[in-house]
Design a protein around this motif. Structure first.
Motif, PDB file in Angstrom:
ATOM      1  N   LEU A   9      24.891 -56.520 -63.186  1.00  0.00           N
ATOM      2  CA  LEU A   9      24.623 -57.761 -63.901  1.00  0.00           C
ATOM      3  C   LEU A   9      24.352 -57.505 -65.381  1.00  0.00           C
ATOM      4  O   LEU A   9      24.675 -58.341 -66.223  1.00  0.00           O
ATOM      5  CB  LEU A   9      23.421 -58.483 -63.272  1.00  0.00           C
ATOM      6  CG  LEU A   9      23.603 -59.006 -61.841  1.00  0.00           C
ATOM      7  CD1 LEU A   9      22.293 -59.576 -61.332  1.00  0.00           C
ATOM      8  CD2 LEU A   9      24.692 -60.064 -61.792  1.00  0.00           C
TER       9      LEU A   9
ATOM     10  N   VAL B  18      11.920 -62.350 -59.312  1.00  0.00           N
ATOM     11  CA  VAL B  18      13.042 -61.758 -58.578  1.00  0.00           C
ATOM     12  C   VAL B  18      13.184 -60.280 -58.924  1.00  0.00           C
ATOM     13  O   VAL B  18      13.341 -59.418 -58.037  1.00  0.00           O
ATOM     14  CB  VAL B  18      14.347 -62.521 -58.884  1.00  0.00           C
ATOM     15  CG1 VAL B  18      15.535 -61.834 -58.215  1.00  0.00           C
ATOM     16  CG2 VAL B  18      14.242 -63.961 -58.411  1.00  0.00           C
TER      17      VAL B  18
ATOM     18  N   ILE C 216      17.551 -60.240 -64.812  1.00  0.00           N
ATOM     19  CA  ILE C 216      17.007 -59.582 -63.625  1.00  0.00           C
ATOM     20  C   ILE C 216      17.132 -58.063 -63.695  1.00  0.00           C
ATOM     21  O   ILE C 216      16.168 -57.351 -63.393  1.00  0.00           O
ATOM     22  CB  ILE C 216      17.685 -60.147 -62.356  1.00  0.00           C
ATOM     23  CG1 ILE C 216      17.188 -61.562 -62.082  1.00  0.00           C
ATOM     24  CG2 ILE C 216      17.401 -59.252 -61.144  1.00  0.00           C
ATOM     25  CD1 ILE C 216      17.889 -62.251 -60.926  1.00  0.00           C
TER      26      ILE C 216
ATOM     27  N   LEU D  97      18.365 -70.832 -65.998  1.00  0.00           N
ATOM     28  CA  LEU D  97      18.696 -70.181 -64.733  1.00  0.00           C
ATOM     29  C   LEU D  97      19.738 -69.084 -64.932  1.00  0.00           C
ATOM     30  O   LEU D  97      19.604 -67.974 -64.388  1.00  0.00           O
ATOM     31  CB  LEU D  97      19.201 -71.223 -63.735  1.00  0.00           C
ATOM     32  CG  LEU D  97      18.161 -72.241 -63.231  1.00  0.00           C
ATOM     33  CD1 LEU D  97      18.821 -73.250 -62.308  1.00  0.00           C
ATOM     34  CD2 LEU D  97      17.017 -71.538 -62.522  1.00  0.00           C
ATOM     35  N   ILE D  98      20.770 -69.369 -65.706  1.00  0.00           N
ATOM     36  CA  ILE D  98      21.810 -68.354 -65.931  1.00  0.00           C
ATOM     37  C   ILE D  98      21.254 -67.177 -66.725  1.00  0.00           C
ATOM     38  O   ILE D  98      21.524 -66.011 -66.410  1.00  0.00           O
ATOM     39  CB  ILE D  98      23.011 -68.980 -66.652  1.00  0.00           C
ATOM     40  CG1 ILE D  98      23.699 -70.020 -65.744  1.00  0.00           C
ATOM     41  CG2 ILE D  98      24.022 -67.905 -67.030  1.00  0.00           C
ATOM     42  CD1 ILE D  98      24.230 -69.464 -64.453  1.00  0.00           C
TER      43      ILE D  98
ATOM     44  N   VAL E  89      12.603 -67.094 -63.593  1.00  0.00           N
ATOM     45  CA  VAL E  89      13.595 -66.608 -62.629  1.00  0.00           C
ATOM     46  C   VAL E  89      13.606 -65.077 -62.593  1.00  0.00           C
ATOM     47  O   VAL E  89      13.572 -64.468 -61.521  1.00  0.00           O
ATOM     48  CB  VAL E  89      14.999 -67.143 -62.988  1.00  0.00           C
ATOM     49  CG1 VAL E  89      16.058 -66.559 -62.061  1.00  0.00           C
ATOM     50  CG2 VAL E  89      15.012 -68.657 -62.924  1.00  0.00           C
ATOM     51  N   ALA E  90      13.638 -64.453 -63.760  1.00  0.00           N
ATOM     52  CA  ALA E  90      13.874 -63.009 -63.826  1.00  0.00           C
ATOM     53  C   ALA E  90      12.679 -62.179 -63.390  1.00  0.00           C
ATOM     54  O   ALA E  90      12.840 -61.175 -62.689  1.00  0.00           O
ATOM     55  CB  ALA E  90      14.272 -62.620 -65.255  1.00  0.00           C
TER      56      ALA E  90
ATOM     57  N   VAL F  86      19.202 -64.946 -64.454  1.00  0.00           N
ATOM     58  CA  VAL F  86      20.023 -64.033 -63.656  1.00  0.00           C
ATOM     59  C   VAL F  86      20.462 -62.844 -64.491  1.00  0.00           C
ATOM     60  O   VAL F  86      20.468 -61.699 -64.021  1.00  0.00           O
ATOM     61  CB  VAL F  86      21.245 -64.786 -63.091  1.00  0.00           C
ATOM     62  CG1 VAL F  86      22.201 -63.822 -62.400  1.00  0.00           C
ATOM     63  CG2 VAL F  86      20.802 -65.866 -62.120  1.00  0.00           C
TER      64      VAL F  86
ATOM     65  N   TYR G  99      28.738 -65.027 -68.865  1.00  0.00           N
ATOM     66  CA  TYR G  99      27.681 -65.874 -68.303  1.00  0.00           C
ATOM     67  C   TYR G  99      27.767 -67.288 -68.863  1.00  0.00           C
ATOM     68  O   TYR G  99      27.582 -68.276 -68.154  1.00  0.00           O
ATOM     69  CB  TYR G  99      26.300 -65.288 -68.634  1.00  0.00           C
ATOM     70  CG  TYR G  99      25.886 -64.122 -67.779  1.00  0.00           C
ATOM     71  CD1 TYR G  99      25.501 -64.293 -66.449  1.00  0.00           C
ATOM     72  CD2 TYR G  99      25.847 -62.841 -68.303  1.00  0.00           C
ATOM     73  CE1 TYR G  99      25.111 -63.216 -65.671  1.00  0.00           C
ATOM     74  CE2 TYR G  99      25.458 -61.751 -67.534  1.00  0.00           C
ATOM     75  CZ  TYR G  99      25.089 -61.952 -66.213  1.00  0.00           C
ATOM     76  OH  TYR G  99      24.694 -60.887 -65.448  1.00  0.00           O
TER      77      TYR G  99
END
Length: 487
Positions: free
Chosen positions: A303, A276, A351, A344-345, A272-273, A348, A311
């Protein structure tokens, strides 16, 4: 006199020494500073160093040694049955003596004489002065507390005289040396170099201390549990209720479920990270206008400032149940605490680590490379893919490595979003746990550091350290390989 006040007096003497050293250097040449070997400020700094450093070293050394000496002297005054008691009983006795000593420190000399009387009611005396005790202390504890208080006060008085006296003597010695031929600049620069070297050694010595502490305790653990069972075991069942037992009765300490959970969650998070964050960095660096960049980058970096526990709560209360409900609508059984939720968390959260660092690195690529690519007819996208990103690759690898290290070491998100079940599974919809979570759980409780249930935390920490070290070495190899190509 408190240690802080002693240090303040020493520093004040050093400041006075700086002024006196500068003045004496000028006076020694009749104000013609060109005849001096160094500038007057260096002479002042020379006197300052001589005044402060020996005295501060004495204060630090005294503060480190005196508590040990006083504690040994106090222990020697305790009854033999207390000295020979078990560790917990001696610890309780020491805590009681310290509590009594803190209360006695608030008393006046007259009240201290009353407390030292053979049949004095110390509990009532301290209660009347606003320092209540839970139980009536034993006479030997009161005597030990009185001795400890007197020893601390005597030690502090002796430290005051020694430190301030040493500072004055060194001040006089340094002023006596000040003259036109004194190479004060060389001496001051050597002191500065030694200070810089000491600062650089702090990180190295800290790392060495951490590694050695983990290594020694891990060796103790592997003396109880075979290293093969730890490294290749597939079952994690420490059995706290069997603490102190050996063999299978003491539990199973298989590393593989924890290592797999750590790598699995980190892999999902990086999936994910990295894309993105990297795409965001390319957009902000190459495509976004200045107003958009100035607005987007701070918002994205917010973030990184959100606590990880937030989180974790978000994953536990909102995102995990949302994934579970969405999976139920399409016929999938997704646990609210699972690899997917935590990955997923955590992705994020990571990122900003990738995007911010990659953005700075891409911006640092020389503009001449872009102009040369455009001059050869390349489009903007081709320039980004074939020139800018390869040139920035070493820095991007460093950003990804930082994100990977952050993912491997994360604890709170995993506890709340992935659970604490040590499962060896490929299904991303099931709960797992990580090495860091188990390190915390193994060290939480009242077990002593002589059972495998507690010592295994050090073996887990050493394993995690070796894994991240190997990751760093591999990243350095990649960085050096591509850096040589584009220098």
């Amino acid at each position: 006199m408190s240690t802080f006040l002693i240090a303040a007096i020493v520093i004040a003497l050093g400041a006075a020494g700086w002024l006196l050293g500068s003045w004496r250097s000028k006076a020694s040449v009749g104000g013609k500073t060109a005849k001096l070997h160094s500038r007057p400020g260096y002479y002042g700094a020379y006197v300052l160093c001589w005044t402060i450093l020996p005295a501060l070293f004495l204060i630090v050394l005294w503060s480190a040694i005196s508590p040990v000496v006083i504690s040994t002297m106090v222990d020697a005054r305790l009854p033999q049955n207390v000295q020979d008691g078990i560790t917990q009983a001696r610890s309780l006795t020491t805590s009681s003596i310290n509590s009594i000593e803190r209360g006695l420190a608030t008393l006046s000399p007259e009240d201290l004489e009353k407390a030292a009387a053979p049949n004095a009611d110390v509990k009532a005396l301290l209660f009347s002065k606003g320092t209540p005790l839970a139980l009536s202390p034993e006479p030997y504890a009161v005597n030990a507390a009185l001795f400890q208080l007197q020893a601390k006060r005597s030690s502090q008085l002796l430290l005051s005289i020694s430190a301030i006296g040493l500072a004055i003597l060194c001040l006089a010695f340094a002023l006596f040396q000040v003259g036109p031929t004194l190479r004060s600049r060389n001496a001051v620069e050597r002191v500065a170099l030694a200070g810089l070297f000491s600062c650089s050694m702090v990180a190295i010595l800290t790392t060495l201390g951490i590694v050695l502490s983990m290594l020694f305790e891990s060796i103790h653990f592997f003396g109880i549990v075979p290293i093969s069972d730890f490294l290749f075991g597939t079952v994690w069942d420490p059995r706290f209720s069997a603490a102190g037992s050996v063999g299978e009765a003491g539990g199973q300490f298989g590393l593989l479920p924890l290592l797999w959970g750590t790598l699995y969650i980190s892999f999902v998070a990086l999936l994910v990270a990295v894309p993105v964050g990297l795409f965001a960095a390319v957009y902000m660096s190459e495509y976004a206008s200045s107003p958009v960049r100035l607005t987007t980058k701070p918002l994205l970096e917010i973030l990184a400032g959100i606590p990880t526990i937030v989180y974790g709560f978000f994953a536990l209360i909102t995102f995990g149940p949302l994934l579970r409900d969405l999976g139920a609508h399409v016929g999938l059984s997704i646990s609210a605490t699972s690899v997917l939720t935590a990955g997923l968390i955590m992705g994020v959260m990571l990122i900003p680590f990738v995007s911010s660092l990659s953005d700075d690195i891409i911006n640092s690529v020389p503009q001449s490379l872009r102009e040369g690519s455009y001059g050869l007819g390349a489009t903007q996208s081709e320039t980004i893919k074939r020139v800018i990103l390869p040139a920035a690759l070493p820095g991007i690898v460093g950003a990804v490595l930082l994100a990977a290290s952050r993912a491997i070491g994360e604890t709170m998100i995993v506890v709340l979003a992935a659970g604490i079940a040590p499962n060896l599974t490929l299904n991303p919809f099931e709960p797992v746990t990580t090495i860091t979570v188990k390190i915390v759980s193994q060290l939480t409780g009242d077990l002593e550091f002589n059972s495998p249930q507690t010592l295994v935390a050090f073996a887990l920490g050493l394993t995690l350290f070796m894994f991240t070290l190997a990751l760093n070495i591999y990243a350095l190899y990649i960085v050096r390989k591509y850096r040589e190509q584009y220098e």
